[in-house]
Design a protein around this motif. Structure first.
Motif, PDB file in Angstrom:
ATOM      1  N   MET A 131      23.008  39.394  15.446  1.00 57.65           N
ATOM      2  CA  MET A 131      22.155  40.415  14.909  1.00 57.65           C
ATOM      3  C   MET A 131      22.930  41.166  13.838  1.00 57.65           C
ATOM      4  O   MET A 131      24.085  41.494  14.024  1.00 57.65           O
ATOM      5  N   HIS A 163      17.416  42.559  11.904  1.00 55.35           N
ATOM      6  CA  HIS A 163      16.729  42.220  13.141  1.00 55.35           C
ATOM      7  C   HIS A 163      17.390  43.056  14.230  1.00 55.35           C
ATOM      8  O   HIS A 163      18.606  42.972  14.404  1.00 55.35           O
ATOM      9  N   THR A 209      16.900  45.027  18.325  1.00 57.27           N
ATOM     10  CA  THR A 209      16.129  45.300  19.533  1.00 57.27           C
ATOM     11  C   THR A 209      16.075  46.818  19.665  1.00 57.27           C
ATOM     12  O   THR A 209      16.859  47.544  19.033  1.00 57.27           O
ATOM     13  N   THR A 223      19.523  48.006  20.829  1.00 59.05           N
ATOM     14  CA  THR A 223      20.610  48.087  19.843  1.00 59.05           C
ATOM     15  C   THR A 223      20.392  49.252  18.887  1.00 59.05           C
ATOM     16  O   THR A 223      21.350  49.917  18.487  1.00 59.05           O
ATOM     17  N   GLU A 241       7.261  42.470  14.668  1.00 54.66           N
ATOM     18  CA  GLU A 241       7.846  42.172  15.962  1.00 54.66           C
ATOM     19  C   GLU A 241       7.914  40.667  16.137  1.00 54.66           C
ATOM     20  O   GLU A 241       6.957  39.955  15.843  1.00 54.66           O
ATOM     21  N   LYS A 245      11.486  39.257  25.400  1.00 56.14           N
ATOM     22  CA  LYS A 245      12.405  40.023  24.558  1.00 56.14           C
ATOM     23  C   LYS A 245      11.817  40.177  23.163  1.00 56.14           C
ATOM     24  O   LYS A 245      11.455  39.193  22.522  1.00 56.14           O
ATOM     25  N   SER A 246      11.732  41.419  22.701  1.00 56.04           N
ATOM     26  CA  SER A 246      11.218  41.700  21.367  1.00 56.04           C
ATOM     27  C   SER A 246      12.359  42.027  20.421  1.00 56.04           C
ATOM     28  O   SER A 246      13.253  42.808  20.751  1.00 56.04           O
ATOM     29  N   TYR A 247      12.293  41.430  19.259  1.00 53.99           N
ATOM     30  CA  TYR A 247      13.181  41.757  18.154  1.00 53.99           C
ATOM     31  C   TYR A 247      12.285  42.330  17.067  1.00 53.99           C
ATOM     32  O   TYR A 247      11.135  41.937  16.922  1.00 53.99           O
ATOM     33  N   ASP A 259      11.957  43.120  12.977  1.00 54.29           N
ATOM     34  CA  ASP A 259      12.460  42.609  11.702  1.00 54.29           C
ATOM     35  C   ASP A 259      11.959  43.504  10.575  1.00 54.29           C
ATOM     36  O   ASP A 259      10.757  43.739  10.453  1.00 54.29           O
ATOM     37  N   HIS A 312      22.302  35.781  21.821  1.00 54.35           N
ATOM     38  CA  HIS A 312      20.999  36.472  21.810  1.00 54.35           C
ATOM     39  C   HIS A 312      20.771  37.211  20.498  1.00 54.35           C
ATOM     40  O   HIS A 312      20.459  38.397  20.476  1.00 54.35           O
ATOM     41  N   ARG A 313      20.922  36.466  19.400  1.00 57.72           N
ATOM     42  CA  ARG A 313      20.823  37.045  18.062  1.00 57.72           C
ATOM     43  C   ARG A 313      19.714  36.342  17.299  1.00 57.72           C
ATOM     44  O   ARG A 313      19.535  35.128  17.412  1.00 57.72           O
ATOM     45  N   LEU A 314      18.980  37.081  16.526  1.00 57.80           N
ATOM     46  CA  LEU A 314      17.921  36.545  15.687  1.00 57.80           C
ATOM     47  C   LEU A 314      18.364  36.648  14.235  1.00 57.80           C
ATOM     48  O   LEU A 314      18.931  37.664  13.822  1.00 57.80           O
TER      49      LEU A 314
END
Length: 146
Positions: free
Chosen positions: A1, A47, A49, A52, A84, A91-93, A95, A110-112
């Motif tokens: 992320m 990106h 969460t 974070t 979203e 799990k929602s990220y 952007d 666990h990174r987008l």
């Protein structure tokens, strides 16, 4: 992320954040501006969460609850400032880049991240059921390091 903006209190970050909120018709409250400065204060897309963003906000000394962060991210999405991206349905990220584009999900950490769209080709989609239309297609490509 991507790391959040390291200098969210810089006057340029605050000004950029206020403009970002205003263009979407959102009232620039102190907490919204503070969170927006972490997200887009340096002009880069990210990106994140909710967790974070909450941790980064707390690290700046901002008094904000996790519930407020969730509500603010939802307001940013509803206003069209963010999108979203759901991973695993749990799990929602979020952007800051809102155009249609695919994502890589890095399972190990666990990174987008954004995936290059130029080589993605969707040849055909199923027809939507009667009374429905396709509103969006999310492409998340899961990666694992070897």
């Amino acid at each position: 992320m991507a790391q959040l903006n390291e200098n969210p209190n810089h006057p340029d970050a605050i000004e950029r954040s206020g403009r970002w909120l205003s263009k979407a018709g959102l009232r620039p409250t102190r907490q919204r501006v503070s969170l927006a400065a972490l997200l887009i204060g340096d002009g880069n897309n990210r990106h994140v969460t909710a967790e974070t963003l909450y941790a980064a906000s707390c690290a700046t000394g901002e008094k904000v609850s996790l519930a407020t962060v969730y509500n603010t991210l939802r307001a940013f999405c509803d206003a069209g400032l963010m999108q979203e991206v759901m991973v695993d349905g749990t799990k929602s990220y979020f952007d800051t880049r809102v155009d249609d584009h695919p994502h890589f999900f890095w399972e190990d950490d666990h990174r987008l991240s954004d995936a290059p769209a130029g080589s993605l080709e969707i040849a055909r989609l199923p027809e939507a059921p009667e009374g429905a239309e396709i509103s969006k297609i999310d492409v998340v490509i899961r990666l694992r390091r070897v």
